[in-house]
Design a protein around this motif. Structure first.
Motif, PDB file in Angstrom:
ATOM      1  N   LEU A 288     -80.471  -7.231  46.714  1.00  0.00           N
ATOM      2  CA  LEU A 288     -80.046  -8.413  47.682  1.00  0.00           C
ATOM      3  C   LEU A 288     -81.145  -8.418  48.768  1.00  0.00           C
ATOM      4  O   LEU A 288     -81.577  -9.374  49.217  1.00  0.00           O
ATOM      5  CB  LEU A 288     -78.846  -8.171  48.189  1.00  0.00           C
ATOM      6  CG  LEU A 288     -77.641  -8.147  47.228  1.00  0.00           C
ATOM      7  CD1 LEU A 288     -76.240  -7.914  48.056  1.00  0.00           C
ATOM      8  CD2 LEU A 288     -77.544  -9.478  46.761  1.00  0.00           C
ATOM      9  N   ALA A 289     -81.798  -7.330  48.981  1.00  0.00           N
ATOM     10  CA  ALA A 289     -82.786  -7.330  50.286  1.00  0.00           C
ATOM     11  C   ALA A 289     -84.152  -7.681  49.428  1.00  0.00           C
ATOM     12  O   ALA A 289     -84.895  -8.652  50.513  1.00  0.00           O
ATOM     13  CB  ALA A 289     -83.267  -5.597  50.512  1.00  0.00           C
ATOM     14  N   LEU A 290     -84.353  -7.778  48.258  1.00  0.00           N
ATOM     15  CA  LEU A 290     -85.310  -8.372  47.521  1.00  0.00           C
ATOM     16  C   LEU A 290     -85.313 -10.076  47.881  1.00  0.00           C
ATOM     17  O   LEU A 290     -86.224 -10.707  47.924  1.00  0.00           O
ATOM     18  CB  LEU A 290     -85.727  -8.166  46.114  1.00  0.00           C
ATOM     19  CG  LEU A 290     -86.537  -6.898  45.919  1.00  0.00           C
ATOM     20  CD1 LEU A 290     -86.425  -6.593  44.317  1.00  0.00           C
ATOM     21  CD2 LEU A 290     -88.038  -7.112  46.374  1.00  0.00           C
ATOM     22  N   MET A 291     -84.002 -10.230  47.610  1.00  0.00           N
ATOM     23  CA  MET A 291     -83.767 -11.775  47.643  1.00  0.00           C
ATOM     24  C   MET A 291     -83.703 -12.159  49.015  1.00  0.00           C
ATOM     25  O   MET A 291     -83.343 -13.595  49.047  1.00  0.00           O
ATOM     26  CB  MET A 291     -82.419 -12.110  46.822  1.00  0.00           C
ATOM     27  CG  MET A 291     -82.554 -11.852  45.420  1.00  0.00           C
ATOM     28  SD  MET A 291     -80.809 -11.682  44.540  1.00  0.00           S
ATOM     29  CE  MET A 291     -79.970 -13.184  44.996  1.00  0.00           C
ATOM     30  N   ARG A 292     -83.595 -11.412  49.972  1.00  0.00           N
ATOM     31  CA  ARG A 292     -83.613 -11.774  51.518  1.00  0.00           C
ATOM     32  C   ARG A 292     -82.350 -12.538  51.807  1.00  0.00           C
ATOM     33  O   ARG A 292     -82.130 -13.515  52.690  1.00  0.00           O
ATOM     34  CB  ARG A 292     -84.596 -12.779  52.188  1.00  0.00           C
ATOM     35  CG  ARG A 292     -86.139 -12.183  51.713  1.00  0.00           C
ATOM     36  CD  ARG A 292     -86.794 -11.294  52.634  1.00  0.00           C
ATOM     37  NE  ARG A 292     -88.102 -11.444  52.498  1.00  0.00           N
ATOM     38  CZ  ARG A 292     -88.683 -10.867  51.552  1.00  0.00           C
ATOM     39  NH1 ARG A 292     -88.122 -10.393  50.660  1.00  0.00           N
ATOM     40  NH2 ARG A 292     -90.095 -11.094  51.562  1.00  0.00           N
TER      41      ARG A 292
ATOM     42  N   VAL B 137     -88.622 -12.684  45.772  1.00  0.00           N
ATOM     43  CA  VAL B 137     -88.789 -11.656  44.947  1.00  0.00           C
ATOM     44  C   VAL B 137     -90.226 -11.470  44.460  1.00  0.00           C
ATOM     45  O   VAL B 137     -90.962 -10.576  44.502  1.00  0.00           O
ATOM     46  CB  VAL B 137     -87.808 -11.923  43.781  1.00  0.00           C
ATOM     47  CG1 VAL B 137     -87.883 -10.611  42.772  1.00  0.00           C
ATOM     48  CG2 VAL B 137     -86.587 -11.429  44.147  1.00  0.00           C
ATOM     49  N   ILE B 138     -90.565 -12.860  44.055  1.00  0.00           N
ATOM     50  CA  ILE B 138     -92.196 -12.928  43.647  1.00  0.00           C
ATOM     51  C   ILE B 138     -92.978 -12.512  44.677  1.00  0.00           C
ATOM     52  O   ILE B 138     -94.135 -11.902  44.324  1.00  0.00           O
ATOM     53  CB  ILE B 138     -92.263 -13.979  42.600  1.00  0.00           C
ATOM     54  CG1 ILE B 138     -93.794 -13.722  41.547  1.00  0.00           C
ATOM     55  CG2 ILE B 138     -92.661 -15.297  43.778  1.00  0.00           C
ATOM     56  CD1 ILE B 138     -93.296 -12.937  40.563  1.00  0.00           C
ATOM     57  N   ASN B 139     -92.732 -12.916  45.696  1.00  0.00           N
ATOM     58  CA  ASN B 139     -93.557 -12.544  47.077  1.00  0.00           C
ATOM     59  C   ASN B 139     -93.577 -11.248  47.234  1.00  0.00           C
ATOM     60  O   ASN B 139     -94.836 -10.589  47.431  1.00  0.00           O
ATOM     61  CB  ASN B 139     -92.948 -13.392  48.113  1.00  0.00           C
ATOM     62  CG  ASN B 139     -93.870 -13.180  49.351  1.00  0.00           C
ATOM     63  OD1 ASN B 139     -94.964 -13.758  49.555  1.00  0.00           O
ATOM     64  ND2 ASN B 139     -93.576 -12.229  50.410  1.00  0.00           N
TER      65      ASN B 139
ATOM     66  N   GLY C 209     -92.360 -27.600  37.669  1.00  0.00           N
ATOM     67  CA  GLY C 209     -93.194 -27.984  38.763  1.00  0.00           C
ATOM     68  C   GLY C 209     -92.767 -26.861  40.059  1.00  0.00           C
ATOM     69  O   GLY C 209     -93.356 -26.339  40.528  1.00  0.00           O
ATOM     70  N   ALA C 210     -91.378 -26.637  40.150  1.00  0.00           N
ATOM     71  CA  ALA C 210     -90.837 -26.081  41.260  1.00  0.00           C
ATOM     72  C   ALA C 210     -91.029 -24.539  40.869  1.00  0.00           C
ATOM     73  O   ALA C 210     -91.489 -23.638  41.820  1.00  0.00           O
ATOM     74  CB  ALA C 210     -89.317 -26.023  41.203  1.00  0.00           C
ATOM     75  N   VAL C 211     -91.140 -23.935  39.586  1.00  0.00           N
ATOM     76  CA  VAL C 211     -91.127 -22.662  39.255  1.00  0.00           C
ATOM     77  C   VAL C 211     -92.568 -22.486  39.550  1.00  0.00           C
ATOM     78  O   VAL C 211     -93.042 -21.326  39.883  1.00  0.00           O
ATOM     79  CB  VAL C 211     -90.755 -22.428  37.958  1.00  0.00           C
ATOM     80  CG1 VAL C 211     -91.086 -20.941  37.378  1.00  0.00           C
ATOM     81  CG2 VAL C 211     -89.307 -22.854  37.541  1.00  0.00           C
ATOM     82  N   LEU C 212     -93.528 -23.285  38.997  1.00  0.00           N
ATOM     83  CA  LEU C 212     -94.967 -22.782  39.150  1.00  0.00           C
ATOM     84  C   LEU C 212     -95.336 -22.849  40.512  1.00  0.00           C
ATOM     85  O   LEU C 212     -95.993 -21.881  40.787  1.00  0.00           O
ATOM     86  CB  LEU C 212     -95.532 -24.335  38.587  1.00  0.00           C
ATOM     87  CG  LEU C 212     -97.267 -24.289  38.511  1.00  0.00           C
ATOM     88  CD1 LEU C 212     -97.790 -22.741  37.540  1.00  0.00           C
ATOM     89  CD2 LEU C 212     -97.988 -25.284  37.915  1.00  0.00           C
ATOM     90  N   LEU C 213     -94.674 -23.835  41.476  1.00  0.00           N
ATOM     91  CA  LEU C 213     -95.307 -23.633  42.807  1.00  0.00           C
ATOM     92  C   LEU C 213     -94.676 -22.467  43.418  1.00  0.00           C
ATOM     93  O   LEU C 213     -95.278 -21.513  44.133  1.00  0.00           O
ATOM     94  CB  LEU C 213     -94.724 -24.838  43.613  1.00  0.00           C
ATOM     95  CG  LEU C 213     -95.427 -26.000  43.333  1.00  0.00           C
ATOM     96  CD1 LEU C 213     -94.833 -27.326  44.054  1.00  0.00           C
ATOM     97  CD2 LEU C 213     -97.084 -25.998  44.008  1.00  0.00           C
ATOM     98  N   ALA C 214     -93.210 -21.934  42.989  1.00  0.00           N
ATOM     99  CA  ALA C 214     -92.824 -20.685  43.746  1.00  0.00           C
ATOM    100  C   ALA C 214     -93.464 -19.584  43.368  1.00  0.00           C
ATOM    101  O   ALA C 214     -93.635 -18.678  44.131  1.00  0.00           O
ATOM    102  CB  ALA C 214     -91.269 -20.706  43.304  1.00  0.00           C
TER     103      ALA C 214
ATOM    104  N   PRO D 246     -97.190 -16.794  46.468  1.00  0.00           N
ATOM    105  CA  PRO D 246     -97.537 -15.547  46.909  1.00  0.00           C
ATOM    106  C   PRO D 246     -98.886 -15.145  46.679  1.00  0.00           C
ATOM    107  O   PRO D 246     -99.629 -14.130  47.383  1.00  0.00           O
ATOM    108  CB  PRO D 246     -96.370 -14.734  46.314  1.00  0.00           C
ATOM    109  CG  PRO D 246     -95.427 -15.540  45.961  1.00  0.00           C
ATOM    110  CD  PRO D 246     -96.143 -16.697  45.440  1.00  0.00           C
ATOM    111  N   PHE D 247     -99.494 -15.603  45.765  1.00  0.00           N
ATOM    112  CA  PHE D 247    -100.819 -14.890  45.323  1.00  0.00           C
ATOM    113  C   PHE D 247    -101.957 -15.746  45.930  1.00  0.00           C
ATOM    114  O   PHE D 247    -103.140 -15.350  46.103  1.00  0.00           O
ATOM    115  CB  PHE D 247    -101.198 -14.919  43.842  1.00  0.00           C
ATOM    116  CG  PHE D 247     -99.943 -14.452  43.084  1.00  0.00           C
ATOM    117  CD1 PHE D 247    -100.247 -12.835  42.856  1.00  0.00           C
ATOM    118  CD2 PHE D 247     -98.886 -14.794  42.612  1.00  0.00           C
ATOM    119  CE1 PHE D 247     -99.174 -11.984  42.159  1.00  0.00           C
ATOM    120  CE2 PHE D 247     -97.856 -14.126  41.749  1.00  0.00           C
ATOM    121  CZ  PHE D 247     -98.056 -12.603  41.629  1.00  0.00           C
TER     122      PHE D 247
END
Length: 293
Positions: free
Chosen positions: A16-20, A67-69, A126-131, A135-136
Protein backbone atom coordinates in the motif's frame (compact mmCIF):
# COMPACT_ATOMS: atom_id res chain seq x y z
CA UNK A 1 -0.92 -21.09 -1.61
CA UNK A 2 -1.36 -20.56 2.13
CA UNK A 3 2.22 -19.35 2.46
CA UNK A 4 1.73 -16.94 -0.44
CA UNK A 5 -1.42 -15.50 1.13
CA UNK A 6 0.34 -15.14 4.48
CA UNK A 7 3.23 -13.35 2.78
CA UNK A 8 0.85 -10.97 0.99
CA UNK A 9 -0.93 -10.24 4.25
CA UNK A 10 2.38 -9.54 5.97
CA UNK A 11 3.58 -7.30 3.15
CA UNK A 12 0.25 -5.54 2.60
CA UNK A 13 1.25 -2.30 4.41
CA UNK A 14 4.40 -2.09 2.29
CA UNK A 15 2.48 -2.74 -0.93
CA UNK A 16 0.00 0.00 0.00
CA UNK A 17 2.93 2.31 0.70
CA UNK A 18 4.36 1.53 -2.76
CA UNK A 19 0.96 2.43 -4.23
CA UNK A 20 0.87 5.71 -2.20
CA UNK A 21 -2.65 4.99 -0.95
CA UNK A 22 -1.92 7.36 1.94
CA UNK A 23 -1.19 10.20 -0.51
CA UNK A 24 -4.05 10.37 -3.00
CA UNK A 25 -3.03 13.72 -4.54
CA UNK A 26 -1.64 12.00 -7.64
CA UNK A 27 -4.92 10.19 -8.20
CA UNK A 28 -6.83 13.46 -7.95
CA UNK A 29 -4.52 15.21 -10.41
CA UNK A 30 -5.10 12.45 -12.97
CA UNK A 31 -8.80 12.13 -12.23
CA UNK A 32 -9.88 15.77 -12.58
CA UNK A 33 -8.89 16.15 -16.28
CA UNK A 34 -10.42 12.74 -17.00
CA UNK A 35 -13.70 13.93 -15.48
CA UNK A 36 -13.48 17.16 -17.52
CA UNK A 37 -13.20 15.02 -20.65
CA UNK A 38 -16.05 12.66 -19.70
CA UNK A 39 -18.43 15.58 -19.07
CA UNK A 40 -17.42 17.40 -22.24
CA UNK A 41 -17.69 14.24 -24.35
CA UNK A 42 -21.15 13.47 -22.93
CA UNK A 43 -22.23 17.12 -22.91
CA UNK A 44 -23.31 16.56 -19.35
CA UNK A 45 -23.47 13.59 -17.02
CA UNK A 46 -21.60 10.66 -18.61
CA UNK A 47 -22.68 7.04 -18.51
CA UNK A 48 -22.54 5.76 -14.94
CA UNK A 49 -20.63 2.62 -15.90
CA UNK A 50 -17.94 4.69 -17.61
CA UNK A 51 -17.73 7.04 -14.66
CA UNK A 52 -17.10 4.09 -12.35
CA UNK A 53 -14.61 2.49 -14.75
CA UNK A 54 -12.55 5.66 -15.08
CA UNK A 55 -12.55 6.46 -11.36
CA UNK A 56 -11.34 2.98 -10.44
CA UNK A 57 -9.02 2.82 -13.45
CA UNK A 58 -7.42 6.13 -12.52
CA UNK A 59 -6.69 4.85 -9.02
CA UNK A 60 -5.22 1.61 -10.36
CA UNK A 61 -3.00 3.23 -13.00
CA UNK A 62 -1.77 5.98 -10.70
CA UNK A 63 -0.93 3.28 -8.15
CA UNK A 64 0.88 1.27 -10.84
CA UNK A 65 2.81 4.40 -11.80
CA UNK A 66 3.92 4.91 -8.20
CA UNK A 67 5.08 1.29 -7.93
CA UNK A 68 7.17 1.42 -11.10
CA UNK A 69 8.50 4.84 -10.08
CA UNK A 70 9.80 3.42 -6.80
CA UNK A 71 11.24 0.46 -8.68
CA UNK A 72 13.11 2.84 -10.99
CA UNK A 73 14.31 4.89 -8.00
CA UNK A 74 15.14 1.92 -5.78
CA UNK A 75 18.83 2.89 -5.59
CA UNK A 76 18.13 6.61 -5.24
CA UNK A 77 15.35 7.07 -2.68
CA UNK A 78 17.57 6.32 0.32
CA UNK A 79 19.71 9.35 -0.59
CA UNK A 80 16.79 11.83 -0.76
CA UNK A 81 15.39 13.23 2.45
CA UNK A 82 11.74 13.14 1.37
CA UNK A 83 11.87 9.53 0.11
CA UNK A 84 14.25 7.81 2.51
CA UNK A 85 11.37 6.07 4.30
CA UNK A 86 9.83 4.50 1.19
CA UNK A 87 9.67 0.67 1.03
CA UNK A 88 12.66 0.15 -1.28
CA UNK A 89 14.79 2.59 0.70
CA UNK A 90 13.91 0.62 3.86
CA UNK A 91 14.60 -2.73 2.16
CA UNK A 92 11.18 -4.16 3.02
CA UNK A 93 10.11 -5.13 -0.53
CA UNK A 94 11.94 -6.92 -3.33
CA UNK A 95 12.27 -5.97 -6.97
CA UNK A 96 10.25 -9.04 -7.95
CA UNK A 97 7.40 -8.07 -5.62
CA UNK A 98 7.24 -4.57 -7.08
CA UNK A 99 7.15 -5.82 -10.67
CA UNK A 100 4.43 -8.36 -9.85
CA UNK A 101 2.38 -5.67 -8.10
CA UNK A 102 2.81 -3.30 -11.06
CA UNK A 103 1.70 -6.03 -13.47
CA UNK A 104 -1.34 -6.94 -11.36
CA UNK A 105 -2.49 -3.32 -11.12
CA UNK A 106 -2.12 -2.84 -14.89
CA UNK A 107 -3.99 -6.10 -15.53
CA UNK A 108 -6.88 -5.05 -13.29
CA UNK A 109 -7.07 -1.70 -15.09
CA UNK A 110 -7.04 -3.49 -18.44
CA UNK A 111 -9.93 -5.72 -17.34
CA UNK A 112 -11.94 -2.57 -16.67
CA UNK A 113 -11.10 -1.18 -20.12
CA UNK A 114 -12.46 -4.36 -21.71
CA UNK A 115 -15.94 -3.15 -20.70
CA UNK A 116 -15.61 -0.11 -23.01
CA UNK A 117 -14.93 -0.28 -26.76
CA UNK A 118 -12.17 -1.18 -29.20
CA UNK A 119 -10.81 2.35 -29.59
CA UNK A 120 -10.48 2.80 -25.83
CA UNK A 121 -8.81 -0.60 -25.49
CA UNK A 122 -6.23 0.36 -28.12
CA UNK A 123 -5.55 3.67 -26.40
CA UNK A 124 -5.03 1.88 -23.07
CA UNK A 125 -1.74 0.43 -24.34
CA UNK A 126 -0.44 3.98 -24.65
CA UNK A 127 -1.37 4.59 -21.01
CA UNK A 128 0.72 1.63 -19.84
CA UNK A 129 3.66 2.66 -22.03
CA UNK A 130 3.66 6.21 -20.68
CA UNK A 131 3.23 5.13 -17.07
CA UNK A 132 6.09 2.64 -17.35
CA UNK A 133 8.50 4.94 -19.17
CA UNK A 134 8.15 8.16 -17.14
CA UNK A 135 10.18 7.08 -14.07
CA UNK A 136 13.22 6.30 -16.19
CA UNK A 137 13.20 9.62 -18.08
CA UNK A 138 14.82 11.53 -15.22
CA UNK A 139 18.08 9.70 -15.99
CA UNK A 140 18.19 10.86 -19.61
CA UNK A 141 16.41 14.20 -19.93
CA UNK A 142 15.73 17.35 -17.93
CA UNK A 143 12.13 17.13 -19.17
CA UNK A 144 10.70 14.08 -17.39
CA UNK A 145 7.78 16.30 -16.37
CA UNK A 146 6.80 16.46 -20.05
CA UNK A 147 6.46 12.68 -20.15
CA UNK A 148 4.53 12.76 -16.88
CA UNK A 149 2.18 15.33 -18.42
CA UNK A 150 1.62 13.09 -21.43
CA UNK A 151 0.81 10.21 -19.06
CA UNK A 152 -1.47 12.21 -16.74
CA UNK A 153 -3.41 13.62 -19.70
CA UNK A 154 -3.88 10.28 -21.45
CA UNK A 155 -7.20 9.73 -19.72
CA UNK A 156 -8.61 12.56 -21.87
CA UNK A 157 -8.57 10.79 -25.26
CA UNK A 158 -9.56 7.55 -23.53
CA UNK A 159 -12.58 9.27 -21.95
CA UNK A 160 -13.71 10.71 -25.28
CA UNK A 161 -13.19 7.35 -26.98
CA UNK A 162 -15.21 5.51 -24.33
CA UNK A 163 -18.06 8.03 -24.14
CA UNK A 164 -18.44 9.05 -27.78
CA UNK A 165 -16.49 6.42 -29.74
CA UNK A 166 -14.53 9.17 -31.51
CA UNK A 167 -11.52 11.42 -31.02
CA UNK A 168 -12.66 14.93 -31.99
CA UNK A 169 -9.77 17.31 -32.73
CA UNK A 170 -10.85 19.69 -29.95
CA UNK A 171 -9.95 17.14 -27.27
CA UNK A 172 -6.27 17.69 -28.04
CA UNK A 173 -6.61 21.27 -26.82
CA UNK A 174 -7.57 19.88 -23.42
CA UNK A 175 -4.69 17.42 -23.66
CA UNK A 176 -2.19 20.21 -24.36
CA UNK A 177 -3.59 22.31 -21.52
CA UNK A 178 -3.27 19.45 -19.04
CA UNK A 179 0.21 18.58 -20.27
CA UNK A 180 1.40 22.17 -19.68
CA UNK A 181 -0.35 22.28 -16.31
CA UNK A 182 1.34 19.03 -15.25
CA UNK A 183 4.79 20.30 -16.23
CA UNK A 184 4.14 23.36 -14.08
CA UNK A 185 2.92 21.69 -10.92
CA UNK A 186 5.44 18.86 -11.13
CA UNK A 187 8.16 21.50 -11.39
CA UNK A 188 6.95 22.75 -7.99
CA UNK A 189 7.26 19.17 -6.77
CA UNK A 190 10.77 18.87 -8.23
CA UNK A 191 11.80 22.14 -6.57
CA UNK A 192 11.36 20.37 -3.23
CA UNK A 193 14.06 17.84 -4.12
CA UNK A 194 16.28 20.04 -6.27
CA UNK A 195 19.29 20.07 -3.95
CA UNK A 196 19.19 16.30 -3.44
CA UNK A 197 18.66 15.70 -7.17
CA UNK A 198 21.69 17.81 -8.05
CA UNK A 199 23.84 15.71 -5.73
CA UNK A 200 22.74 12.35 -7.13
CA UNK A 201 22.47 13.36 -10.78
CA UNK A 202 18.70 13.13 -11.26
CA UNK A 203 17.33 15.52 -13.90
CA UNK A 204 14.18 17.67 -13.74
CA UNK A 205 12.62 20.86 -15.08
CA UNK A 206 13.37 22.48 -11.71
CA UNK A 207 17.08 22.00 -12.44
CA UNK A 208 16.70 22.93 -16.10
CA UNK A 209 14.85 26.18 -15.34
CA UNK A 210 17.31 27.13 -12.58
CA UNK A 211 16.91 30.70 -11.35
CA UNK A 212 14.18 31.29 -13.94
CA UNK A 213 11.89 28.65 -12.38
CA UNK A 214 9.42 31.17 -10.95
CA UNK A 215 9.16 33.16 -14.19
CA UNK A 216 8.81 30.06 -16.37
CA UNK A 217 6.19 28.38 -14.17
CA UNK A 218 4.18 31.63 -14.16
CA UNK A 219 4.35 31.72 -17.96
CA UNK A 220 3.24 28.09 -18.11
CA UNK A 221 0.25 28.88 -15.91
CA UNK A 222 -0.72 31.74 -18.21
CA UNK A 223 -0.53 29.30 -21.14
CA UNK A 224 -2.81 26.86 -19.29
CA UNK A 225 -5.47 29.52 -18.85
CA UNK A 226 -5.20 30.61 -22.49
CA UNK A 227 -5.56 27.04 -23.73
CA UNK A 228 -8.53 26.39 -21.43
CA UNK A 229 -10.16 29.59 -22.71
CA UNK A 230 -9.80 28.14 -26.20
CA UNK A 231 -11.38 24.91 -24.93
CA UNK A 232 -14.32 26.94 -23.68
CA UNK A 233 -14.82 28.52 -27.09
CA UNK A 234 -14.54 25.21 -28.96
CA UNK A 235 -17.06 23.48 -26.69
CA UNK A 236 -19.46 26.42 -26.44
CA UNK A 237 -19.14 26.90 -22.70
CA UNK A 238 -21.06 29.55 -20.75
CA UNK A 239 -19.98 32.22 -18.27
CA UNK A 240 -19.96 29.65 -15.44
CA UNK A 241 -17.03 27.84 -17.04
CA UNK A 242 -15.15 31.09 -17.57
CA UNK A 243 -15.77 32.02 -13.93
CA UNK A 244 -14.07 28.76 -12.96
CA UNK A 245 -11.03 29.81 -15.01
CA UNK A 246 -10.93 33.09 -13.08
CA UNK A 247 -10.92 31.05 -9.87
CA UNK A 248 -8.15 28.83 -11.27
CA UNK A 249 -6.16 31.95 -12.14
CA UNK A 250 -6.48 33.12 -8.54
CA UNK A 251 -5.16 29.77 -7.34
CA UNK A 252 -2.22 30.07 -9.74
CA UNK A 253 -1.40 33.50 -8.31
CA UNK A 254 -1.54 32.03 -4.80
CA UNK A 255 0.86 29.26 -5.88
CA UNK A 256 3.30 31.81 -7.24
CA UNK A 257 3.27 33.61 -3.92
CA UNK A 258 3.97 30.32 -2.16
CA UNK A 259 7.07 29.56 -4.23
CA UNK A 260 8.54 33.06 -4.32
CA UNK A 261 11.26 32.20 -1.75
CA UNK A 262 11.66 28.61 -3.00
CA UNK A 263 11.17 27.13 0.45
CA UNK A 264 10.67 23.36 -0.01
CA UNK A 265 7.62 23.14 2.26
CA UNK A 266 5.88 25.97 0.41
CA UNK A 267 6.78 24.55 -2.99
CA UNK A 268 5.11 21.33 -1.88
CA UNK A 269 2.05 23.29 -0.74
CA UNK A 270 1.90 24.91 -4.19
CA UNK A 271 2.00 21.46 -5.78
CA UNK A 272 -0.82 20.19 -3.55
CA UNK A 273 -2.93 23.28 -4.25
CA UNK A 274 -3.38 22.14 -7.85
CA UNK A 275 -6.00 19.69 -6.65
CA UNK A 276 -8.25 22.74 -6.21
CA UNK A 277 -7.43 23.97 -9.72
CA UNK A 278 -8.71 20.69 -11.14
CA UNK A 279 -11.76 20.81 -8.88
CA UNK A 280 -12.86 24.35 -9.74
CA UNK A 281 -12.52 23.76 -13.48
CA UNK A 282 -14.55 20.57 -13.15
CA UNK A 283 -17.17 22.49 -11.19
CA UNK A 284 -17.37 25.06 -14.02
CA UNK A 285 -17.86 22.33 -16.63
CA UNK A 286 -20.39 20.33 -14.60
CA UNK A 287 -22.44 23.40 -13.59
CA UNK A 288 -22.49 24.63 -17.19
CA UNK A 289 -24.18 21.44 -18.38
CA UNK A 290 -26.40 21.21 -15.30
CA UNK A 291 -27.83 24.68 -15.91
CA UNK A 292 -27.91 24.25 -19.68
CA UNK A 293 -30.15 21.20 -19.31
Amino acid sequence: MTRILEHIQKQRPHYLALMRTDRPIGTYLVLWPTLWALWLAAEGLPRWDLLLIFIIGTFLMRSAGCVINDYADRKIDAHVGRTKNRPFAQGVVSEKEALILFSCLCLLAFVLVLFTNTLTILLSFGAVLLAASYPFMKRYTHLPQLVLGAAFAWGIPMAFAAQSGTLPPALWLIYIGVLIWTVCYDTFYAMVDREDDLKIGVKSTAILFGDDDITITAMLQVCVIIVMLMVGVRFGMSFIYYASLIAASGLFIYQQRLIQYRQPENCFKAFLNNNWVGAVIFAGIALHYLIAT
